[in-house]
Design a protein around this motif. Structure first.
Motif, PDB file in Angstrom:
ATOM      1  N   GLN A 316       0.832  -1.208   0.000  1.00  0.00           N
ATOM      2  CA  GLN A 316       0.000   0.000   0.000  1.00  0.00           C
ATOM      3  C   GLN A 316       0.866   1.257   0.000  1.00  0.00           C
ATOM      4  O   GLN A 316       0.614   2.209  -0.756  1.00  0.00           O
ATOM      5  N   LYS A 349      -9.110  -4.129  -8.316  1.00  0.00           N
ATOM      6  CA  LYS A 349     -10.353  -3.386  -8.099  1.00  0.00           C
ATOM      7  C   LYS A 349     -10.091  -1.883  -8.070  1.00  0.00           C
ATOM      8  O   LYS A 349     -10.798  -1.099  -8.724  1.00  0.00           O
ATOM      9  N   GLU A 350      -9.082  -1.477  -7.301  1.00  0.00           N
ATOM     10  CA  GLU A 350      -8.776  -0.052  -7.169  1.00  0.00           C
ATOM     11  C   GLU A 350      -8.304   0.534  -8.507  1.00  0.00           C
ATOM     12  O   GLU A 350      -8.714   1.645  -8.900  1.00  0.00           O
ATOM     13  N   GLU A 353     -11.229   0.843 -11.057  1.00  0.00           N
ATOM     14  CA  GLU A 353     -12.137   1.942 -10.695  1.00  0.00           C
ATOM     15  C   GLU A 353     -11.523   3.286 -11.042  1.00  0.00           C
ATOM     16  O   GLU A 353     -12.190   4.156 -11.632  1.00  0.00           O
ATOM     17  N   LEU A 354     -10.242   3.475 -10.706  1.00  0.00           N
ATOM     18  CA  LEU A 354      -9.593   4.755 -10.957  1.00  0.00           C
ATOM     19  C   LEU A 354      -9.351   4.978 -12.447  1.00  0.00           C
ATOM     20  O   LEU A 354      -9.396   6.116 -12.930  1.00  0.00           O
ATOM     21  N   TYR A 357     -12.426   6.349 -14.062  1.00  0.00           N
ATOM     22  CA  TYR A 357     -12.577   7.791 -13.826  1.00  0.00           C
ATOM     23  C   TYR A 357     -11.483   8.597 -14.524  1.00  0.00           C
ATOM     24  O   TYR A 357     -11.393   9.817 -14.326  1.00  0.00           O
ATOM     25  N   GLN A 389      -6.717  12.022  -3.296  1.00  0.00           N
ATOM     26  CA  GLN A 389      -7.906  11.186  -3.419  1.00  0.00           C
ATOM     27  C   GLN A 389      -7.578   9.846  -4.074  1.00  0.00           C
ATOM     28  O   GLN A 389      -8.161   8.815  -3.737  1.00  0.00           O
ATOM     29  N   VAL A 390      -6.635   9.860  -5.005  1.00  0.00           N
ATOM     30  CA  VAL A 390      -6.210   8.613  -5.646  1.00  0.00           C
ATOM     31  C   VAL A 390      -5.439   7.750  -4.648  1.00  0.00           C
ATOM     32  O   VAL A 390      -5.705   6.552  -4.505  1.00  0.00           O
ATOM     33  N   MET A 392      -5.489   7.569  -1.458  1.00  0.00           N
ATOM     34  CA  MET A 392      -6.278   6.995  -0.350  1.00  0.00           C
ATOM     35  C   MET A 392      -7.028   5.738  -0.769  1.00  0.00           C
ATOM     36  O   MET A 392      -7.417   4.938   0.086  1.00  0.00           O
ATOM     37  N   ARG A 393      -7.212   5.530  -2.057  1.00  0.00           N
ATOM     38  CA  ARG A 393      -7.908   4.311  -2.505  1.00  0.00           C
ATOM     39  C   ARG A 393      -7.059   3.061  -2.269  1.00  0.00           C
ATOM     40  O   ARG A 393      -7.589   1.952  -2.295  1.00  0.00           O
ATOM     41  N   PHE A 394      -5.763   3.240  -2.030  1.00  0.00           N
ATOM     42  CA  PHE A 394      -4.895   2.095  -1.835  1.00  0.00           C
ATOM     43  C   PHE A 394      -4.626   1.809  -0.356  1.00  0.00           C
ATOM     44  O   PHE A 394      -3.816   0.945  -0.023  1.00  0.00           O
TER      45      PHE A 394
END
Length: 396
Positions: A316, A349-350, A353-354, A357, A389-390, A392-394
């Motif tokens: 992470q 998954k992350e 999703e990114l 977007y 914001q990117v 924090m998805r990890f």
């Protein structure tokens, strides 16, 4: 033999700026001689019996330029005796322009420094007063000229934008003036109102206008476009360089590679362990002065926290730090070599999703060191302003 970055924290300041939340102290200059002796002791304890080469050396603070050339000479001697220094190692000093004289800058070059990072922040007198900086733009010009005359060919300037009531035009004027001094490197940071600082308290009390996020984004995007036109390339969210003058020391952090921290409040990451030293200057000195002081690499007696990073957390962190690199991003091949799993298998998954977007992209890049093509995951250009914001998805 493994390569590490060495970081030395010099926590002394003439005046603590109102926005600063670093581990710094004003009015304790009398402790500098004892602090230098203690740094030497910590270098000796950590360096004994280790097989570590100093890839980069960085003095940060605080105001490292409050130390004398003779004191730096003593510290360098200790480093050389305990850590082999890599050929062409980047050796950097953070400096307040208001503390530099031509003679001092020449001494810094002679003692071994090859890079200076100047904390400029602004070129406008009223903005510098608001930030409680002790220097003027004239000091910046003198420092830059002195550095060139002394033989420095690697200068970096730090600037802050999104100041209270700062207009786009005033920010543009600062950037243009600084680019006119022909630095090799620039770091541009948005002002953050940190809890516990005077700026943070004043903002909470309504005494300080909050920075406009839309205007901050406009300032950032304008600077990015302008600097590109001036021959700079952006290699990290907040950093630009000419040629190959990226900060090698900071690249060690962003590539999640090992570094050793020395001094009060310094942080380090080595042998899979993140650690930090005690904050207070006198406590730091007292801990290292004990006759029976010993060290277990990478920890010295000054260490007050340590954390063995488990594999999941390490992956992470690798993503959060590596994605700050706007060109090279996170290398798929290096990720597999380091963690033994495929990047897509861990974070599919992350990533999907990114990418939906349009915040992440897979690209192939050529490495500058060897003839090799790498497949990397990196931020899209529009995502650079949304980096946090990117990242924090990890985080699990």
């Amino acid at each position: 033999m493994t390569s590490h970055a060495l970081y030395f924290h010099i926590p002394f300041c003439v005046h603590r700026c109102a926005y600063c939340d670093f581990n710094t102290y004003a009015g304790q200059g009398a402790l500098i001689p004892a602090y230098v002796d203690t740094l030497v002791r910590e270098i000796e304890l950590i360096g004994q019996g280790t097989d570590v080469t100093a890839k980069t050396i960085f003095f940060g603070g605080g105001t490292p330029s409050l130390l004398s050339v003779a004191q730096f000479d003593v510290i360098f001697a200790a480093i050389q005796q305990n850590f082999p220094i890599a050929p062409n190692a980047e050796i950097s000093l953070e400096a307040n322009p208001g503390t530099l004289t031509p003679e001092y800058v020449q001494g810094l070059h002679d003692v071994g420094f090859n890079r200076i990072s100047l904390g400029v922040q602004s070129t406008h007198p009223d903005e510098l007063r608001m930030l409680e900086r002790i220097h003027s733009y004239g000091d910046v010009v003198l420092a830059a000229l002195s550095a060139r005359k002394a033989g420095f060919d690697n200068l970096s300037f730090d600037l802050i934008y999104a100041l209270p009531e700062q207009t786009l035009e005033r920010w543009q004027a600062t950037v243009k003036l600084i680019v006119g001094l022909r630095p090799e490197h620039l770091s541009l940071y948005a002002l953050t109102l940190e809890h516990g600082t005077p700026f943070g308290r004043w903002a909470a009390q309504g005494l300080l206008p909050l920075p406009d996020p839309d205007l901050a984004a406009e300032m950032y995007e304008w600077a990015s476009d302008f600097l590109e036109g001036e021959g700079f390339h952006q290699y990290e969210i907040s950093n630009w360089a000419r040629g190959e003058r990226e900060s090698e020391h900071n690249l060690q952090y962003w590539r999640n590679l090992p570094y050793l921290g020395f001094g009060a409040g310094a942080h380090g990451y080595a042998d899979g362990t993140r650690y930090s030293n005690v904050l207070r200057i006198q406590t730091y000195i007292d801990r290292l002065r004990k006759a029976d002081a010993t060290a277990t690499f990478p920890l010295s007696p000054a260490a007050v926290s340590k954390h063995l990073v488990p594999a999941e957390e390490a992956m992470q962190e690798h993503m959060m730090i590596g994605l700050r690199l706007t060109h090279e991003g996170v290398d798929k091949q290096t990720f597999y070599k380091r963690f033994g799993v495929e990047l897509n298998d861990v974070f599919r998954k992350e990533i999907d999703e990114l990418m939906n977007y349009d915040l992440l992209e897979w690209v192939e890049i050529e490495t500058s060191k060897v003839s090799q093509t790498l497949e990397v995951l990196r931020l899209t250009k529009k995502a650079r302003i949304l980096g946090n914001q990117v990242f924090m998805r990890f985080v699990g």
